[in-house]
Motif scaffolding. Structure first.
Motif, PDB file in Angstrom:
ATOM      1  N   MET A  94      33.338  47.200  38.954  1.00  0.00           N
ATOM      2  CA  MET A  94      32.900  46.823  37.643  1.00  0.00           C
ATOM      3  C   MET A  94      33.936  45.920  36.972  1.00  0.00           C
ATOM      4  SD  MET A  94      30.371  47.216  35.736  1.00  0.00           S
ATOM      5  CE  MET A  94      29.664  47.598  34.195  1.00  0.00           C
ATOM      6  N   ALA A  95      35.207  46.189  37.231  1.00  0.00           N
ATOM      7  CA  ALA A  95      36.265  45.383  36.616  1.00  0.00           C
ATOM      8  C   ALA A  95      36.237  43.958  37.160  1.00  0.00           C
ATOM      9  CB  ALA A  95      37.627  46.014  36.862  1.00  0.00           C
ATOM     10  N   LYS A  96      35.917  43.814  38.457  1.00  0.00           N
ATOM     11  CA  LYS A  96      35.852  42.469  39.041  1.00  0.00           C
ATOM     12  C   LYS A  96      34.703  41.681  38.424  1.00  0.00           C
ATOM     13  CE  LYS A  96      37.848  43.512  43.531  1.00  0.00           C
ATOM     14  NZ  LYS A  96      37.626  43.508  44.973  1.00  0.00           N
ATOM     15  N   LEU A  97      33.572  42.347  38.244  1.00  0.00           N
ATOM     16  CA  LEU A  97      32.417  41.689  37.641  1.00  0.00           C
ATOM     17  C   LEU A  97      32.733  41.250  36.213  1.00  0.00           C
ATOM     18  CD1 LEU A  97      29.448  40.887  37.756  1.00  0.00           C
ATOM     19  CD2 LEU A  97      28.896  43.167  36.929  1.00  0.00           C
ATOM     20  N   ARG A  98      33.395  42.117  35.478  1.00  0.00           N
ATOM     21  CA  ARG A  98      33.783  41.799  34.107  1.00  0.00           C
ATOM     22  C   ARG A  98      34.720  40.591  34.088  1.00  0.00           C
ATOM     23  NH1 ARG A  98      36.398  46.753  31.796  1.00  0.00           N
ATOM     24  NH2 ARG A  98      34.905  47.576  33.257  1.00  0.00           N
ATOM     25  N   GLY A  99      35.672  40.577  34.998  1.00  0.00           N
ATOM     26  CA  GLY A  99      36.605  39.449  35.072  1.00  0.00           C
ATOM     27  C   GLY A  99      35.905  38.154  35.431  1.00  0.00           C
ATOM     28  N   LEU A 100      34.956  38.237  36.364  1.00  0.00           N
ATOM     29  CA  LEU A 100      34.214  37.037  36.753  1.00  0.00           C
ATOM     30  C   LEU A 100      33.362  36.502  35.601  1.00  0.00           C
ATOM     31  CD1 LEU A 100      33.075  37.942  40.373  1.00  0.00           C
ATOM     32  CD2 LEU A 100      34.755  36.230  39.695  1.00  0.00           C
ATOM     33  N   VAL A 101      32.763  37.408  34.846  1.00  0.00           N
ATOM     34  CA  VAL A 101      31.959  36.975  33.699  1.00  0.00           C
ATOM     35  C   VAL A 101      32.838  36.288  32.665  1.00  0.00           C
ATOM     36  CG1 VAL A 101      30.589  37.807  31.751  1.00  0.00           C
ATOM     37  CG2 VAL A 101      30.142  38.686  34.031  1.00  0.00           C
ATOM     38  N   LEU A 102      33.991  36.863  32.395  1.00  0.00           N
ATOM     39  CA  LEU A 102      34.898  36.252  31.414  1.00  0.00           C
ATOM     40  C   LEU A 102      35.398  34.888  31.884  1.00  0.00           C
ATOM     41  CD1 LEU A 102      37.029  39.267  30.163  1.00  0.00           C
ATOM     42  CD2 LEU A 102      35.375  37.935  28.887  1.00  0.00           C
ATOM     43  N   VAL A 103      35.765  34.799  33.148  1.00  0.00           N
ATOM     44  CA  VAL A 103      36.240  33.517  33.687  1.00  0.00           C
ATOM     45  C   VAL A 103      35.117  32.488  33.651  1.00  0.00           C
ATOM     46  CG1 VAL A 103      37.009  32.373  35.794  1.00  0.00           C
ATOM     47  CG2 VAL A 103      38.073  34.498  35.083  1.00  0.00           C
ATOM     48  N   GLY A 104      33.912  32.902  33.978  1.00  0.00           N
ATOM     49  CA  GLY A 104      32.777  31.985  33.936  1.00  0.00           C
ATOM     50  C   GLY A 104      32.494  31.474  32.536  1.00  0.00           C
ATOM     51  N   LEU A 105      32.530  32.362  31.556  1.00  0.00           N
ATOM     52  CA  LEU A 105      32.300  31.947  30.176  1.00  0.00           C
ATOM     53  C   LEU A 105      33.394  31.005  29.673  1.00  0.00           C
ATOM     54  CD1 LEU A 105      31.026  35.205  28.467  1.00  0.00           C
ATOM     55  CD2 LEU A 105      29.761  33.100  28.833  1.00  0.00           C
ATOM     56  N   LEU A 106      34.626  31.355  29.961  1.00  0.00           N
ATOM     57  CA  LEU A 106      35.722  30.484  29.520  1.00  0.00           C
ATOM     58  C   LEU A 106      35.681  29.135  30.234  1.00  0.00           C
ATOM     59  CD1 LEU A 106      38.674  33.018  29.215  1.00  0.00           C
ATOM     60  CD2 LEU A 106      37.424  31.884  27.379  1.00  0.00           C
ATOM     61  N   GLY A 107      35.349  29.148  31.515  1.00  0.00           N
ATOM     62  CA  GLY A 107      35.240  27.890  32.246  1.00  0.00           C
ATOM     63  C   GLY A 107      34.129  27.015  31.697  1.00  0.00           C
ATOM     64  N   ALA A 108      32.988  27.624  31.410  1.00  0.00           N
ATOM     65  CA  ALA A 108      31.879  26.860  30.846  1.00  0.00           C
ATOM     66  C   ALA A 108      32.231  26.324  29.471  1.00  0.00           C
ATOM     67  CB  ALA A 108      30.633  27.740  30.773  1.00  0.00           C
ATOM     68  N   LEU A 109      32.967  27.102  28.709  1.00  0.00           N
ATOM     69  CA  LEU A 109      33.355  26.684  27.370  1.00  0.00           C
ATOM     70  C   LEU A 109      34.351  25.527  27.407  1.00  0.00           C
ATOM     71  CD1 LEU A 109      33.401  27.218  24.276  1.00  0.00           C
ATOM     72  CD2 LEU A 109      35.290  28.762  24.709  1.00  0.00           C
ATOM     73  N   LEU A 110      35.326  25.626  28.284  1.00  0.00           N
ATOM     74  CA  LEU A 110      36.399  24.628  28.299  1.00  0.00           C
ATOM     75  C   LEU A 110      36.043  23.349  29.046  1.00  0.00           C
ATOM     76  CD1 LEU A 110      39.458  26.989  28.837  1.00  0.00           C
ATOM     77  CD2 LEU A 110      38.706  25.908  26.727  1.00  0.00           C
ATOM     78  N   PHE A 111      35.161  23.440  30.026  1.00  0.00           N
ATOM     79  CA  PHE A 111      34.911  22.276  30.876  1.00  0.00           C
ATOM     80  C   PHE A 111      33.553  21.648  30.675  1.00  0.00           C
ATOM     81  CE2 PHE A 111      38.123  24.737  33.244  1.00  0.00           C
ATOM     82  CZ  PHE A 111      39.139  23.806  33.191  1.00  0.00           C
ATOM     83  N   THR A 112      32.919  21.883  29.532  1.00  0.00           N
ATOM     84  CA  THR A 112      31.658  21.201  29.258  1.00  0.00           C
ATOM     85  C   THR A 112      31.964  19.764  28.901  1.00  0.00           C
ATOM     86  OG1 THR A 112      31.765  21.957  26.976  1.00  0.00           O
ATOM     87  CG2 THR A 112      30.409  23.256  28.493  1.00  0.00           C
ATOM     88  N   ALA A 113      31.052  18.880  29.263  1.00  0.00           N
ATOM     89  CA  ALA A 113      31.265  17.454  29.016  1.00  0.00           C
ATOM     90  C   ALA A 113      31.103  17.153  27.540  1.00  0.00           C
ATOM     91  CB  ALA A 113      30.272  16.634  29.831  1.00  0.00           C
ATOM     92  N   SER A 114      32.066  16.466  27.000  1.00  0.00           N
ATOM     93  CA  SER A 114      32.027  16.070  25.604  1.00  0.00           C
ATOM     94  C   SER A 114      31.180  14.809  25.471  1.00  0.00           C
ATOM     95  CB  SER A 114      33.439  15.791  25.119  1.00  0.00           C
ATOM     96  OG  SER A 114      33.394  15.217  23.839  1.00  0.00           O
ATOM     97  N   PRO A 115      30.392  14.678  24.398  1.00  0.00           N
ATOM     98  CA  PRO A 115      29.602  13.460  24.223  1.00  0.00           C
ATOM     99  C   PRO A 115      30.484  12.220  24.082  1.00  0.00           C
ATOM    100  CG  PRO A 115      29.030  15.103  22.562  1.00  0.00           C
ATOM    101  CD  PRO A 115      30.142  15.650  23.377  1.00  0.00           C
TER     102      PRO A 115
END
Length: 99
Positions: A1-22
């Motif tokens: 469960m901890a690995k899944l939680r970590g993966l979700v957090l990393v995925g959210l932060l990655g999506a937040l930080l690496f989205t293409a800016s207009p």
């Protein structure tokens, strides 16, 4: 469960930080196409369209920076809410173990 939680957090932060800016996206430019009519005596010239609205680069940059700021705030709120949910589930699991 901890690995899944970590993966979700990393995925959210990655999506937040690496989205293409207009501001970084390359503008799309229309391609002019010459149109000819098969039975016409002279070829039809490509029609020129009147220029569109003139945009002030300073206003565009200001709008893009405000949009980016709003996206960062929304992302931060989403991460905080996710943290609250994960923390609450952890507390609930600990209480269930004790009982």
């Amino acid at each position: 469960m901890a690995k899944l939680r970590g993966l979700v957090l990393v995925g959210l932060l990655g999506a937040l930080l690496f989205t293409a800016s207009p501001a970084l996206a390359e503008p799309v430019r229309p391609v002019a196409v010459a149109v000819t009519v098969p039975h016409a005596v002279a070829p039809v010239a490509a029609q020129t369209q009147p220029p569109g609205p003139v945009l002030d680069p300073a206003e565009t940059d200001k709008a893009n920076s405000e949009k980016t700021k709003n996206k960062l705030i929304a992302g931060l709120v989403a991460v905080v809410l996710l943290g609250i949910v994960i923390w609450g589930r952890r507390i609930r699991a600990k209480r269930a173990k004790k009982a």
